[in-house]
Design a protein around this motif. Structure first.
Motif, PDB file in Angstrom:
ATOM      1  N   GLN A  56       0.829  -1.204   0.000  1.00 57.96           N
ATOM      2  CA  GLN A  56       0.000   0.000   0.000  1.00 57.96           C
ATOM      3  C   GLN A  56       0.867   1.260   0.000  1.00 57.96           C
ATOM      4  O   GLN A  56       0.575   2.217  -0.714  1.00 57.96           O
ATOM      5  CB  GLN A  56      -0.957  -0.002   1.187  1.00 57.96           C
ATOM      6  CG  GLN A  56      -2.023  -1.065   1.042  1.00 57.96           C
ATOM      7  CD  GLN A  56      -2.987  -1.063   2.185  1.00 57.96           C
ATOM      8  OE1 GLN A  56      -2.601  -1.062   3.344  1.00 57.96           O
ATOM      9  NE2 GLN A  56      -4.258  -1.050   1.857  1.00 57.96           N
ATOM     10  N   LEU A  57       1.930   1.254   0.795  1.00 61.51           N
ATOM     11  CA  LEU A  57       2.846   2.394   0.800  1.00 61.51           C
ATOM     12  C   LEU A  57       3.485   2.570  -0.574  1.00 61.51           C
ATOM     13  O   LEU A  57       3.603   3.691  -1.076  1.00 61.51           O
ATOM     14  CB  LEU A  57       3.924   2.216   1.879  1.00 61.51           C
ATOM     15  CG  LEU A  57       3.429   2.341   3.315  1.00 61.51           C
ATOM     16  CD1 LEU A  57       4.517   1.885   4.291  1.00 61.51           C
ATOM     17  CD2 LEU A  57       2.991   3.765   3.614  1.00 61.51           C
ATOM     18  N   ALA A  58       3.877   1.468  -1.193  1.00 58.64           N
ATOM     19  CA  ALA A  58       4.480   1.535  -2.523  1.00 58.64           C
ATOM     20  C   ALA A  58       3.492   2.079  -3.548  1.00 58.64           C
ATOM     21  O   ALA A  58       3.861   2.889  -4.412  1.00 58.64           O
ATOM     22  CB  ALA A  58       4.982   0.154  -2.944  1.00 58.64           C
ATOM     23  N   GLU A  59       2.227   1.671  -3.447  1.00 61.13           N
ATOM     24  CA  GLU A  59       1.207   2.156  -4.377  1.00 61.13           C
ATOM     25  C   GLU A  59       0.973   3.659  -4.206  1.00 61.13           C
ATOM     26  O   GLU A  59       0.888   4.402  -5.183  1.00 61.13           O
ATOM     27  CB  GLU A  59      -0.103   1.397  -4.160  1.00 61.13           C
ATOM     28  CG  GLU A  59      -1.166   1.710  -5.188  1.00 61.13           C
ATOM     29  CD  GLU A  59      -2.406   0.835  -5.064  1.00 61.13           C
ATOM     30  OE1 GLU A  59      -3.450   1.257  -5.599  1.00 61.13           O
ATOM     31  OE2 GLU A  59      -2.351  -0.246  -4.458  1.00 61.13           O
ATOM     32  N   LEU A  60       0.908   4.122  -2.973  1.00 67.69           N
ATOM     33  CA  LEU A  60       0.724   5.552  -2.718  1.00 67.69           C
ATOM     34  C   LEU A  60       1.936   6.362  -3.150  1.00 67.69           C
ATOM     35  O   LEU A  60       1.801   7.467  -3.676  1.00 67.69           O
ATOM     36  CB  LEU A  60       0.425   5.794  -1.230  1.00 67.69           C
ATOM     37  CG  LEU A  60      -0.939   5.291  -0.742  1.00 67.69           C
ATOM     38  CD1 LEU A  60      -1.020   5.352   0.775  1.00 67.69           C
ATOM     39  CD2 LEU A  60      -2.074   6.082  -1.382  1.00 67.69           C
ATOM     40  N   ALA A  63       2.005   6.744  -6.884  1.00 65.26           N
ATOM     41  CA  ALA A  63       1.035   7.750  -7.305  1.00 65.26           C
ATOM     42  C   ALA A  63       1.466   9.160  -6.893  1.00 65.26           C
ATOM     43  O   ALA A  63       0.775  10.128  -7.191  1.00 65.26           O
ATOM     44  CB  ALA A  63      -0.333   7.441  -6.704  1.00 65.26           C
ATOM     45  N   LYS A  64       2.600   9.241  -6.203  1.00 66.80           N
ATOM     46  CA  LYS A  64       3.169  10.516  -5.736  1.00 66.80           C
ATOM     47  C   LYS A  64       2.265  11.227  -4.718  1.00 66.80           C
ATOM     48  O   LYS A  64       2.278  12.441  -4.610  1.00 66.80           O
ATOM     49  CB  LYS A  64       3.502  11.429  -6.900  1.00 66.80           C
ATOM     50  CG  LYS A  64       4.525  10.821  -7.846  1.00 66.80           C
ATOM     51  CD  LYS A  64       4.964  11.810  -8.895  1.00 66.80           C
ATOM     52  CE  LYS A  64       5.859  11.262  -9.945  1.00 66.80           C
ATOM     53  NZ  LYS A  64       6.826  10.301  -9.718  1.00 66.80           N
ATOM     54  N   LEU A  65       1.502  10.430  -3.961  1.00 69.26           N
ATOM     55  CA  LEU A  65       0.684  10.998  -2.896  1.00 69.26           C
ATOM     56  C   LEU A  65       1.452  11.057  -1.579  1.00 69.26           C
ATOM     57  O   LEU A  65       1.109  11.835  -0.691  1.00 69.26           O
ATOM     58  CB  LEU A  65      -0.599  10.179  -2.716  1.00 69.26           C
ATOM     59  CG  LEU A  65      -1.570  10.229  -3.884  1.00 69.26           C
ATOM     60  CD1 LEU A  65      -2.711   9.247  -3.681  1.00 69.26           C
ATOM     61  CD2 LEU A  65      -2.110  11.647  -4.076  1.00 69.26           C
ATOM     62  N   ILE A  66       2.480  10.209  -1.459  1.00 70.16           N
ATOM     63  CA  ILE A  66       3.386  10.234  -0.313  1.00 70.16           C
ATOM     64  C   ILE A  66       4.812  10.154  -0.845  1.00 70.16           C
ATOM     65  O   ILE A  66       5.011   9.832  -2.020  1.00 70.16           O
ATOM     66  CB  ILE A  66       3.111   9.072   0.674  1.00 70.16           C
ATOM     67  CG1 ILE A  66       3.318   7.708  -0.005  1.00 70.16           C
ATOM     68  CG2 ILE A  66       1.703   9.199   1.271  1.00 70.16           C
ATOM     69  CD1 ILE A  66       3.237   6.522   0.948  1.00 70.16           C
ATOM     70  N   HIS A  78       2.699  20.055   2.274  1.00 67.78           N
ATOM     71  CA  HIS A  78       2.159  21.020   1.319  1.00 67.78           C
ATOM     72  C   HIS A  78       1.661  20.321   0.059  1.00 67.78           C
ATOM     73  O   HIS A  78       1.932  20.760  -1.053  1.00 67.78           O
ATOM     74  CB  HIS A  78       3.229  22.069   0.965  1.00 67.78           C
ATOM     75  CG  HIS A  78       3.699  22.823   2.157  1.00 67.78           C
ATOM     76  ND1 HIS A  78       2.904  23.716   2.826  1.00 67.78           N
ATOM     77  CD2 HIS A  78       4.872  22.790   2.827  1.00 67.78           C
ATOM     78  CE1 HIS A  78       3.581  24.224   3.849  1.00 67.78           C
ATOM     79  NE2 HIS A  78       4.767  23.676   3.872  1.00 67.78           N
ATOM     80  N   SER A  79       0.917  19.248   0.264  1.00 64.03           N
ATOM     81  CA  SER A  79       0.401  18.484  -0.866  1.00 64.03           C
ATOM     82  C   SER A  79      -0.557  19.333  -1.697  1.00 64.03           C
ATOM     83  O   SER A  79      -1.426  20.023  -1.174  1.00 64.03           O
ATOM     84  CB  SER A  79      -0.336  17.242  -0.368  1.00 64.03           C
ATOM     85  OG  SER A  79      -0.995  16.598  -1.428  1.00 64.03           O
ATOM     86  N   LYS A  80      -0.393  19.248  -3.017  1.00 62.30           N
ATOM     87  CA  LYS A  80      -1.301  19.979  -3.903  1.00 62.30           C
ATOM     88  C   LYS A  80      -2.698  19.358  -3.889  1.00 62.30           C
ATOM     89  O   LYS A  80      -3.646  19.964  -4.351  1.00 62.30           O
ATOM     90  CB  LYS A  80      -0.737  20.047  -5.317  1.00 62.30           C
ATOM     91  CG  LYS A  80      -0.553  18.706  -5.986  1.00 62.30           C
ATOM     92  CD  LYS A  80       0.070  18.848  -7.342  1.00 62.30           C
ATOM     93  CE  LYS A  80       0.306  17.485  -7.973  1.00 62.30           C
ATOM     94  NZ  LYS A  80       0.928  17.588  -9.266  1.00 62.30           N
ATOM     95  N   GLN A  81      -2.806  18.155  -3.325  1.00 64.93           N
ATOM     96  CA  GLN A  81      -4.087  17.454  -3.231  1.00 64.93           C
ATOM     97  C   GLN A  81      -4.794  17.721  -1.898  1.00 64.93           C
ATOM     98  O   GLN A  81      -5.828  17.128  -1.615  1.00 64.93           O
ATOM     99  CB  GLN A  81      -3.863  15.942  -3.376  1.00 64.93           C
ATOM    100  CG  GLN A  81      -3.126  15.522  -4.603  1.00 64.93           C
ATOM    101  CD  GLN A  81      -3.963  15.635  -5.859  1.00 64.93           C
ATOM    102  OE1 GLN A  81      -5.141  15.924  -5.807  1.00 64.93           O
ATOM    103  NE2 GLN A  81      -3.342  15.421  -6.999  1.00 64.93           N
ATOM    104  N   MET A  82      -4.246  18.610  -1.069  1.00 69.84           N
ATOM    105  CA  MET A  82      -4.757  18.789   0.298  1.00 69.84           C
ATOM    106  C   MET A  82      -6.242  19.157   0.334  1.00 69.84           C
ATOM    107  O   MET A  82      -6.991  18.621   1.142  1.00 69.84           O
ATOM    108  CB  MET A  82      -3.936  19.831   1.043  1.00 69.84           C
ATOM    109  CG  MET A  82      -4.250  19.884   2.516  1.00 69.84           C
ATOM    110  SD  MET A  82      -3.905  18.348   3.385  1.00 69.84           S
ATOM    111  CE  MET A  82      -2.163  18.507   3.643  1.00 69.84           C
TER     112      MET A  82
END
Length: 123
Positions: A56-60, A63-66, A78-82
């Motif tokens: 799950q960590l690898a998948e996130l 996807a550049k979410l983490i 400062h995620s642009k998806q916040m």
């Protein structure tokens, strides 16, 4: 059901979220964004096995979410998806069944579309 979910959140789910557990890991990391999360931490919090947490960590991360900081994975402060994630988190808290239904309707639709591509039509 999906009418209760705004279009931008539906698109985010379609693009990045393949399971409820993946969403819950992302939201967990968002809530404690100062922590460097390891698979063992996720496994303990989510009560799952370490290899599943690692995937799950690898998948996130893919996807550049983490991001992986070398000591673990972090949710970028400062995620642009916040904005979308804040609204998705609120929606998930208030309309959990709608969000879960939408998440799990996605793979079924994809599989159905794939299967339909191979249907042989009678003349």
């Amino acid at each position: 059901m999906s009418g209760e979910i705004p279009d931008d959140i539906r698109e985010f789910i379609r693009r990045y979220i393949s399971s409820v557990s993946l969403l819950e890991v992302l939201l967990l990391m968002k809530r404690d964004s100062t922590k460097a999360w390891r698979a063992e931490d996720i496994s303990s919090e989510m009560r799952t096995n370490v290899s599943y947490a690692s995937s799950q960590l690898a998948e996130l991360a893919a996807a550049k979410l983490i991001v992986n900081n070398g000591e673990g994975y972090e949710f970028p402060a400062h995620s642009k998806q916040m904005d979308i994630l804040n609204r998705l988190e609120e929606l998930y808290a208030n309309r959990r069944s709608s969000v879960i239904g939408f998440i799990y309707s996605q793979p079924i639709d994809s599989i159905r579309d794939f299967a339909n591509a191979f249907k042989i039509k009678k003349d």
